[in-house]
Enzyme design. Structure first.
Site, PDB file in Angstrom:
ATOM      1  N   ASP A 240       3.967   4.028   0.253  1.00  0.00           N
ATOM      2  CA  ASP A 240       3.385   5.065  -0.604  1.00  0.00           C
ATOM      3  C   ASP A 240       4.452   6.020  -1.121  1.00  0.00           C
ATOM      4  O   ASP A 240       4.316   6.589  -2.209  1.00  0.00           O
ATOM      5  CB  ASP A 240       2.297   5.822   0.151  1.00  0.00           C
ATOM      6  N   ASN A 250       3.744   4.814   4.735  1.00  0.00           N
ATOM      7  CA  ASN A 250       2.796   3.757   4.374  1.00  0.00           C
ATOM      8  C   ASN A 250       1.568   3.923   5.270  1.00  0.00           C
ATOM      9  O   ASN A 250       1.533   4.827   6.127  1.00  0.00           O
ATOM     10  CB  ASN A 250       3.433   2.369   4.546  1.00  0.00           C
TER      11      ASN A 250
HETATM   12  O1  MRU Z   1      -5.156   4.562   1.476  1.00  0.00           O
HETATM   13  P1  MRU Z   1      -4.706   3.412   0.634  1.00  0.00           P
HETATM   14  O2  MRU Z   1      -5.585   2.214   0.758  1.00  0.00           O
HETATM   15  O3  MRU Z   1      -4.459   3.816  -0.794  1.00  0.00           O
HETATM   16  O4  MRU Z   1      -3.290   3.013   1.255  1.00  0.00           O
HETATM   17  C1  MRU Z   1      -2.534   2.021   0.636  1.00  0.00           C
HETATM   18  C2  MRU Z   1      -1.280   1.693   1.358  1.00  0.00           C
HETATM   19  O5  MRU Z   1      -0.913   2.291   2.348  1.00  0.00           O
HETATM   20  C3  MRU Z   1      -0.424   0.639   0.728  1.00  0.00           C
HETATM   21  O6  MRU Z   1       0.276  -0.091   1.704  1.00  0.00           O
HETATM   22  C4  MRU Z   1       0.585   1.318  -0.207  1.00  0.00           C
HETATM   23  O7  MRU Z   1      -0.072   2.168  -1.086  1.00  0.00           O
HETATM   24  C5  MRU Z   1       1.385   0.343  -0.964  1.00  0.00           C
HETATM   25  S1  MRU Z   1       0.416  -0.466  -2.177  1.00  0.00           S
HETATM   26  C6  MRU Z   1       1.391  -1.484  -3.087  1.00  0.00           C
END
Ligand code: MRU
Length: 343
Positions: A240, A250
């Site tokens: 993230d 992440n």
């Molecule tokens: O809370 P989310 O579902 O948005 O979390 C997503 C993640 O942690 C993913 O691993 C990250 O955003 C990378 S997506 C290419």
């Protein structure tokens, strides 16, 4: 037979002629494949907050396109109303840097001149379309670079969903899997369930099955013992926000997999587009971690999983320190430690 990328789903679709944004409502997966159109800033903001659209790259792209879709449906969009909408969407989730990154690009379009009305909307639509096209291209490049790390018959353990449904393209962590299989190699994936919102079992497993990639779901607590039993060749996750020194935020639970991978001498790879790198954050401690509602842990649907008033920790993300990361795969290539990302 090599995998065809034809069956890899798309998280969102953009119709430039009508300035229409449609997303897969990921809250409904895997039970139902439901598409929704996002027409107003309230709808875009709500879709991002409630994870109807989710994953760092996808929320940046959805915010940019959603801004254009909503302005196009307003009777008299003004510079001031669009600036306010940009500020609102940039705040809708705090951890993924792709969101403020995309909103900063939209804001630059406004700041670059004094266009108003239809001309301003055209310029914003062009920038949002560039953000969309760049994300698709970055995913493909991550796939090309990362596929080189996956041998024939590799078993990849992943966490959360960093696949096509988290981006506008073929994903980040799953892009090397798709690319290796499109080149004719056999790869299988272990998808960790990802408590509490189950992006791994609901979304990654659905996406991979649909695309024709062999996938097995395990609960998060099974990952370390699968590594010990020799069932995993590498861990491959998304990000993230990556700080300048390589510390990586992440989905919560990623850090435990990195610790377990190091203990079992397995490579731990992070795959992310350049838009997920925050060179202004020197290290992971500078990254704001989103705290989510306690009921995401205490309940599932109308079932209680814990006493209704029990205290709960529910951070959406954790930070994996750079020293546990074997390599970071970006659209620009494969970086190994020591990491030093600059703007
Ligand atoms: O809370 P989310 O579902 O948005 O979390 C997503 C993640 O942690 C993913 O691993 C990250 O955003 C990378 S997506 C290419």
């Amino acid at each position: 037979m090599p995998l065809s990328l034809h069956h890899v789903p798309r998280a969102l679709t953009w119709h430039p002629e009508t300035r229409t944004l449609r997303i897969i409502d990921q809250r409904r997966l895997p039970e139902a494949l439901v598409e929704r159109e996002l027409c107003t800033i309230d709808e875009v903001d709500d879709a991002i907050r409630t994870l109807a659209v989710r994953g760092a790259p996808a929320i940046g792209v959805a915010a940019a396109l959603g801004l254009v879709a909503s302005a196009a449906r307003e009777a008299h969009p003004t510079r001031a109303s669009i600036i306010a909408a940009i500020a609102r969407l940039a705040r809708s989730r705090p951890t993924a840097v792709n969101l403020p990154w995309a909103m900063a690009r939209m804001r630059q379009v406004i700041d670059a001149g004094d266009a108003d009305g239809a001309l301003l909307l055209d310029a914003l639509a062009a920038e949002a379309a560039r953000i969309l096209a760049e994300d698709i291209a970055m995913c493909e490049a991550i796939g090309r670079h990362g596929a080189a790390l996956l041998a024939d018959e590799a078993c990849v353990l992943t966490h959360c969903n960093a696949g096509a449904l988290a981006t506008a393209g073929i994903g980040t962590a799953l892009a090397p899997v798709y690319a290796a299989m499109a080149e004719g190699r056999r790869v299988e994936v272990i998808a960790c369930e990802t408590r509490p919102l189950l992006q791994g079992s609901r979304i990654t497993a659905w996406e991979l099955q649909r695309a024709g990639v062999p996938v097995t779901v395990c609960t998060d607590s099974m990952a370390a013992s699968l590594m010990r039993d020799g069932r995993v060749d590498c861990v491959l996750v998304g990000a993230d926000r990556i700080a300048s020194n390589g510390d990586t935020a992440n989905k919560i639970g990623t850090y435990s997999h990195a610790v377990a991978a190091r203990h079992h001498a397995l490579p731990f790879y992070v795959a992310a587009p350049s838009s997920s790198i925050d060179a202004a954050a020197p290290r992971g401690s500078a990254i704001v971690i989103e705290q989510r509602d306690a009921d995401e842990v205490r309940r599932v649907g109308d079932r209680a999983l814990a006493p209704a008033d029990v205290r709960v920790h529910n951070p959406a993300f954790d930070v994996t320190p750079a020293e546990l990361v074997t390599a970071i795969i970006t659209d620009r290539g494969i970086r190994r430690p020591p990491f030093r990302f600059t703007a």
